[in-house]
Motif scaffolding. Structure first.
Motif, mmCIF file in Angstrom:
data_model
loop_
_atom_site.group_PDB
_atom_site.id
_atom_site.type_symbol
_atom_site.label_atom_id
_atom_site.label_comp_id
_atom_site.label_asym_id
_atom_site.label_seq_id
_atom_site.Cartn_x
_atom_site.Cartn_y
_atom_site.Cartn_z
ATOM 1 N N VAL A 182 0.829 -1.211 0.000
ATOM 2 C CA VAL A 182 0.000 0.000 0.000
ATOM 3 C C VAL A 182 0.867 1.267 0.000
ATOM 4 C CG1 VAL A 182 -2.056 -1.052 1.015
ATOM 5 C CG2 VAL A 182 -0.264 -0.176 2.516
ATOM 6 N N HIS A 183 2.145 1.088 -0.298
ATOM 7 C CA HIS A 183 3.052 2.208 -0.570
ATOM 8 C C HIS A 183 3.101 3.237 0.561
ATOM 9 C CE1 HIS A 183 3.157 0.493 -4.589
ATOM 10 N NE2 HIS A 183 1.841 0.594 -4.659
ATOM 11 N N VAL B 58 -3.516 5.447 5.873
ATOM 12 C CA VAL B 58 -3.287 4.008 5.712
ATOM 13 C C VAL B 58 -3.695 3.280 6.985
ATOM 14 C CG1 VAL B 58 -1.574 2.193 5.320
ATOM 15 C CG2 VAL B 58 -1.348 4.395 4.126
ATOM 16 N N THR C 133 -8.366 6.155 0.975
ATOM 17 C CA THR C 133 -7.638 5.460 2.040
ATOM 18 C C THR C 133 -7.134 4.107 1.538
ATOM 19 O OG1 THR C 133 -8.897 6.521 3.797
ATOM 20 C CG2 THR C 133 -7.875 4.425 4.329
ATOM 21 N N ARG C 134 -5.924 3.743 1.974
ATOM 22 C CA ARG C 134 -5.354 2.426 1.631
ATOM 23 C C ARG C 134 -5.418 1.525 2.866
ATOM 24 N NH1 ARG C 134 -1.596 6.751 1.176
ATOM 25 N NH2 ARG C 134 0.274 5.444 1.188
ATOM 26 N N SER D 149 -4.244 -2.313 4.209
ATOM 27 C CA SER D 149 -3.464 -3.527 3.990
ATOM 28 C C SER D 149 -3.869 -4.570 5.022
ATOM 29 C CB SER D 149 -1.965 -3.233 4.107
ATOM 30 O OG SER D 149 -1.206 -4.419 3.906
ATOM 31 N N LYS E 230 -8.660 1.494 -1.341
ATOM 32 C CA LYS E 230 -7.740 0.528 -1.927
ATOM 33 C C LYS E 230 -7.413 -0.512 -0.856
ATOM 34 C CE LYS E 230 -5.907 4.133 -4.929
ATOM 35 N NZ LYS E 230 -6.953 5.102 -4.510
ATOM 36 N N SER F 158 -5.796 -4.142 0.079
ATOM 37 C CA SER F 158 -4.830 -5.121 -0.412
ATOM 38 C C SER F 158 -4.647 -6.231 0.612
ATOM 39 C CB SER F 158 -3.481 -4.444 -0.684
ATOM 40 O OG SER F 158 -2.511 -5.412 -1.038
ATOM 41 N N SER G 151 -2.298 -9.398 1.908
ATOM 42 C CA SER G 151 -0.854 -9.593 1.916
ATOM 43 C C SER G 151 -0.519 -10.941 2.545
ATOM 44 C CB SER G 151 -0.174 -8.461 2.707
ATOM 45 O OG SER G 151 1.213 -8.708 2.811
#
Length: 335
Positions: A142-143, A226, A248-249, A251, A273, A275, A277
């Motif tokens: 998520v950078h 994040v 908003t990201r 993870s 976003k 993700s 993992s």
């Protein structure tokens, strides 16, 4: 050699086996430290992953090379190494496990199965490279940058690893959310800037206090950039989705044992976003975790709560299952 293996549901035993013979591309490592992961406890509870025979466990490990195959030139007897379990599913359903006195590494590759430990790093610190790299991989997906305002959900071992890696990256606002006060204190010791105990405080109001708040189309949101989900709690994830701002990201590095319904309207309307993992194929991040500890030691007392010998396997597993008392539980073995 002694090795922990699962023989059935809730049945793990410390077995005695012959020391494996090695081929020309293999190594033997004398294990000096092995962390207990929540997945180990899950495998034990369900009786393994369905393969043939007892399932070896243990995938967070470090030790010394004691035998080297004739075709291997990158390693020597006496090298101190940490193990990346990805290549052969070590302790995760593969034929080898590191909760043992010795582990056999077939077809050993430098910077894949094993990484040399930088000077001045202890074996127990090196064994932390595995969970630290899990957290780092989730961050990278998520950078996360040092300018982001980040929330870590859950201050268990993986959440604490996320805090340590975020702090190392220089993130300027790290808020950690949990319901256990002792875990939250560990998070502060590892570099969190603020904590939220959801047993005592409203999550939305607390995050708004730390990261700011706003309103979009008549709905309030918090200013967090994040979220790192190391909690695995469906209700908490849905609460985050409900209060997340546009873009908003999120993870997800937690292990969810059951399917969770989520509000996809909110995901769509705010272009969230999300993700997952699994932290597979992370040789570079594994090495980065080792390099991070070499450059700046982590607070071992905050990360590692208990240490046991392998003969005390069952008390060690029981302690690791006690979320109120333990963080990372480590099995240490003599030279």
């Amino acid at each position: 050699m002694k090795i922990a293996r699962i023989h059935g549901a809730a049945n793990v035993q410390l077995d005695e086996l012959p020391t494996p013979a090695i081929g020309p591309n293999d190594l033997l490592v004398k294990v000096r430290a092995c962390g207990i992961c929540g997945s180990d406890l899950g495998y034990i509870a369900m009786g393994g992953l369905g393969g043939e025979g007892p399932m070896p466990i243990g995938h967070e490990f470090a030790g010394d090379i004691i035998a080297v195959g004739s075709n291997i030139s990158e390693f020597s007897v006496g090298d101190a190494v940490a193990g990346n379990p990805d290549q052969r599913g070590i302790g995760n359903g593969g034929p080898e496990g590191a909760m043992a006195t010795i582990i056999h590494i077939p077809d050993a590759n430098p910077n894949m199965a094993l990484h040399k430990i930088p000077p001045h790093i202890s074996y127990e610190e090196a064994a932390l490279a595995e969970p630290l790299s899990v957290a780092l991989h989730g961050m990278n997906l998520v950078h996360v940058t040092d300018k982001d305002q980040v929330v870590v959900l859950g201050a268990g071992p993986i959440g604490l690893c996320a805090v340590a890696m975020l702090a190392h990256r220089g993130v300027q606002s790290i808020v950690v959310v949990d319901r256990v006060a002792s875990r939250l204190q560990r998070a502060l010791a590892l570099g969190a800037h603020a904590i939220v105990n959801t047993a005592e405080s409203d999550l939305s109001d607390s995050l708004a206090q730390h990261h700011g708040a706003g309103e979009r189309y008549g709905k309030k949101f918090v200013g967090t950039d994040v979220f790192i989900d190391a909690a695995g709690a469906g209700a908490l994830l849905n609460q985050i989705i409900d209060i997340a701002k546009f873009g908003t990201r999120i993870s997800i590095i937690a292990l969810y044992k059951n399917a969770v319904p989520i509000n996809l309207y909110q995901v769509m309307a705010n272009e969230l976003k999300i993700s997952g993992s699994i932290a597979d194929q992370r040789a570079d991040e594994f090495q980065q975790a080792l390099d991070m500890m070499a450059a700046k030691p982590i607070n071992r007392d905050a990360m590692i709560s208990h240490r046991f010998s392998i003969e005390d396997l069952h008390p060690a597993l029981s302690m690791a299952a006690d979320a109120d008392q333990s963080a990372k539980v480590m099995i240490l073995l003599p030279a």
